[in-house]
Design an enzyme around this catalytic site. Sequence first.
Site, PDB file in Angstrom:
ATOM      1  N   THR A 181      25.919   4.016 107.678  1.00  0.00           N
ATOM      2  CA  THR A 181      26.973   4.962 107.225  1.00  0.00           C
ATOM      3  C   THR A 181      27.829   4.321 106.094  1.00  0.00           C
ATOM      4  OG1 THR A 181      28.299   4.018 109.146  1.00  0.00           O
ATOM      5  CG2 THR A 181      27.648   6.068 109.510  1.00  0.00           C
ATOM      6  N   ARG A 237      18.719  12.139 118.610  1.00  0.00           N
ATOM      7  CA  ARG A 237      18.974  12.748 119.895  1.00  0.00           C
ATOM      8  C   ARG A 237      19.177  14.343 120.268  1.00  0.00           C
ATOM      9  NH1 ARG A 237      23.863   8.442 120.171  1.00  0.00           N
ATOM     10  NH2 ARG A 237      23.663   8.585 118.164  1.00  0.00           N
ATOM     11  N   GLY A 247      31.306   3.036 118.702  1.00  0.00           N
ATOM     12  CA  GLY A 247      31.958   1.623 118.373  1.00  0.00           C
ATOM     13  C   GLY A 247      33.321   1.286 118.926  1.00  0.00           C
ATOM     14  N   TYR A 277      11.556  57.983 109.071  1.00  0.00           N
ATOM     15  CA  TYR A 277      10.525  57.166 108.340  1.00  0.00           C
ATOM     16  C   TYR A 277       9.146  57.886 108.027  1.00  0.00           C
ATOM     17  CZ  TYR A 277       8.288  52.977 107.201  1.00  0.00           C
ATOM     18  OH  TYR A 277       7.538  51.785 106.483  1.00  0.00           O
TER      19      TYR A 277
HETATM   20  C1  UD1 Z   1      29.465   6.175 114.406  1.00  0.00           C
HETATM   21  C2  UD1 Z   1      30.108   4.998 114.128  1.00  0.00           C
HETATM   22  C3  UD1 Z   1      30.875   4.559 115.526  1.00  0.00           C
HETATM   23  C4  UD1 Z   1      31.653   5.596 116.113  1.00  0.00           C
HETATM   24  C5  UD1 Z   1      31.076   6.929 115.955  1.00  0.00           C
HETATM   25  C6  UD1 Z   1      31.911   8.091 116.240  1.00  0.00           C
HETATM   26  C7  UD1 Z   1      28.784   3.607 112.688  1.00  0.00           C
HETATM   27  C8  UD1 Z   1      27.964   2.364 112.522  1.00  0.00           C
HETATM   28  N1  UD1 Z   1      29.425   3.945 113.720  1.00  0.00           N
HETATM   29  O1  UD1 Z   1      28.620   5.983 115.398  1.00  0.00           O
HETATM   30  O2  UD1 Z   1      31.587   3.441 115.396  1.00  0.00           O
HETATM   31  O3  UD1 Z   1      32.189   5.258 117.386  1.00  0.00           O
HETATM   32  O4  UD1 Z   1      30.200   7.331 114.773  1.00  0.00           O
HETATM   33  O5  UD1 Z   1      31.256   9.307 116.577  1.00  0.00           O
HETATM   34  O6  UD1 Z   1      29.289   4.267 111.675  1.00  0.00           O
HETATM   35  N2  UD1 Z   1      25.069   9.242 108.523  1.00  0.00           N
HETATM   36  C9  UD1 Z   1      24.719   9.341 107.557  1.00  0.00           C
HETATM   37  N3  UD1 Z   1      23.810   8.525 106.846  1.00  0.00           N
HETATM   38  C10 UD1 Z   1      23.432   7.317 107.416  1.00  0.00           C
HETATM   39  C11 UD1 Z   1      23.748   7.398 108.896  1.00  0.00           C
HETATM   40  C12 UD1 Z   1      24.505   8.447 109.265  1.00  0.00           C
HETATM   41  O7  UD1 Z   1      25.144  10.155 106.623  1.00  0.00           O
HETATM   42  O8  UD1 Z   1      22.453   6.690 106.876  1.00  0.00           O
HETATM   43  C13 UD1 Z   1      25.868  10.273 109.177  1.00  0.00           C
HETATM   44  C14 UD1 Z   1      25.480  11.116 110.218  1.00  0.00           C
HETATM   45  O9  UD1 Z   1      24.575  12.165 109.978  1.00  0.00           O
HETATM   46  C15 UD1 Z   1      26.523  11.553 111.157  1.00  0.00           C
HETATM   47  C16 UD1 Z   1      27.458  10.392 110.724  1.00  0.00           C
HETATM   48  O10 UD1 Z   1      26.893   9.567 109.610  1.00  0.00           O
HETATM   49  O11 UD1 Z   1      27.484  12.729 110.598  1.00  0.00           O
HETATM   50  C17 UD1 Z   1      27.603   9.337 111.882  1.00  0.00           C
HETATM   51  O12 UD1 Z   1      26.550   8.651 112.060  1.00  0.00           O
HETATM   52  P1  UD1 Z   1      25.689   8.666 113.672  1.00  0.00           P
HETATM   53  O13 UD1 Z   1      24.400   8.087 113.623  1.00  0.00           O
HETATM   54  O14 UD1 Z   1      26.061   9.789 114.374  1.00  0.00           O
HETATM   55  O15 UD1 Z   1      26.876   7.261 113.869  1.00  0.00           O
HETATM   56  P2  UD1 Z   1      27.217   7.084 115.562  1.00  0.00           P
HETATM   57  O16 UD1 Z   1      25.896   6.308 116.264  1.00  0.00           O
HETATM   58  O17 UD1 Z   1      27.691   8.300 116.333  1.00  0.00           O
HETATM   59 CA    CA Z   2      27.665  10.475 115.868  1.00  0.00          CA
END
Ligand code: UD1
Ligand code: CA
Length: 458
Positions: A81, A16, A142, A389
Amino acid sequence: MTDLHIVILAAGKGTRMKSSLPKVLHRVGGLPLIEHVIRTAESLKPASITAVVGHQSDAVKTALRRHPALQFVVQEPQLGTAHALLTTEPVLREKRGTLVLLSGDVPLLSANTLKKLTDRHERSGVPVTVVTAVVDDATGYGRIVRSGEKIARIVEHRDATDEERAIQEINSGIYAFTLDGLFDALKNIAAENAQREYYLPDVIALYRGRGHGVEGLIVADIDEIRGINSRAELADVGRIVRDRKNAELMAAGVTIEDPATTYIDPGVRIGPDTVVHPGVSIEGATTIGTGCAIHSGVRIVDSTIGDRVTVNNHCVITESSLAPDAQVGPFAHLRGGAVVSDGARVGNFVELKKTTLGPGSKAMHLAYLGDAQIGSKVNIGAGTITCNYDGVKKNQTTIEDGAFIGSDSQLVAPVTIGKGAYVGSGTTVREDVPAGSLAVSAGKQRTLEDWVAKKKRS
Ligand code: UD1
Ligand code: CA
């Protein structure tokens, strides 16, 4: 005391943001998002800090090379995550104690909240404690589904029913886990959801299903758990960081005429009774003394400014130092280790690079002074240029105490102008000028009388 291990998730792409830069390297308050998170983590003095990287992992690792104790694990591909946390198993498997999970895109979380989190987690003895908040607009987050008082599960926005979407308590993505049994639990999470990802929040329902308790810590200040997913959210958090810094400085006696247009990085220090006018940026490791005036349109980066200094409008000052009572600008450019000594003055359209201007010396108009050592009480005339220079290397100019450089002179380095010497206007100085002498290079003036009238007649 229980060992504390911290894991920071930073493998995601940050779709995004629509950026070629990894999301966690976008900056607020002059620092990459993840740098804020690491500094907070370090302040807790944990036994280890592990960053999970994946998307552009080399760029992230390079940006964080100043944290030698930080360990990295690479998550490739990024399957969610829960999968991200599971990739730390090889480095944390043998560890016991508490694991605190942070998100690289949540920069404002305080150390204080994290202390409360570990305290609550360790006292309750549950396998997981989640940080939550109650917000007006929960879109995208979430949702915390409770049964009675107790947290039952977390449902992602995409997977939630209308009824669940009405819940205003959200998951911050910050948790404390008991390491014992954690990785086994993660292996039981399935990717049965809208995104086909392994969701870490599913570990809550999993533990509940096994008869464990789950704790929540509700934070009152929702700014702390703001996650950044878009440029608009980046700007929002940037504003919060600036507002905090401005408030802190004003409380300490600094006048900020218009906080809305004043951009001061968190690491900057400013003494009381200094006035900062509108539209100023003060960045990096900058220190400014007391009783200074910093006028509109000025940018100061990584510089040291003494007491009672005036910086007039539209100056750019980087990696330089100004002694007490110095005055610079308007429209001056000081860079690369420029030093303006006590009571020295730099005027408009003057550039100083790697140059020391001695006490009480003046360069008031239109000059380039590069690689020069200039003594005390020296006068640099308008249009003076150090030709530092030669096309191959940079050469030094030395101007000793009390020397006078006439306007429109070129000093071809390497060259020395001795103590008290004079350089006549329009001189190209190619040889050293001994102390007390005068150097002139312009030829004798020719004046042709009546030349204009004669020209018109012909
Ligand atoms: C996540 C939570 C959501 C919460 C929100 C808060 C999950 C599924 N959802 O959603 O419940 O309300 O954060 O901000 O966890 N990342 C990885 N590897 C991956 C996926 C993500 O390292 O495979 C990292 C991302 O870089 C980021 C963090 O995990 O730093 C959160 O991922 P993001 O995709 O931003 O999750 P949200 O959709 O914000
Ligand atoms: Ca996030």
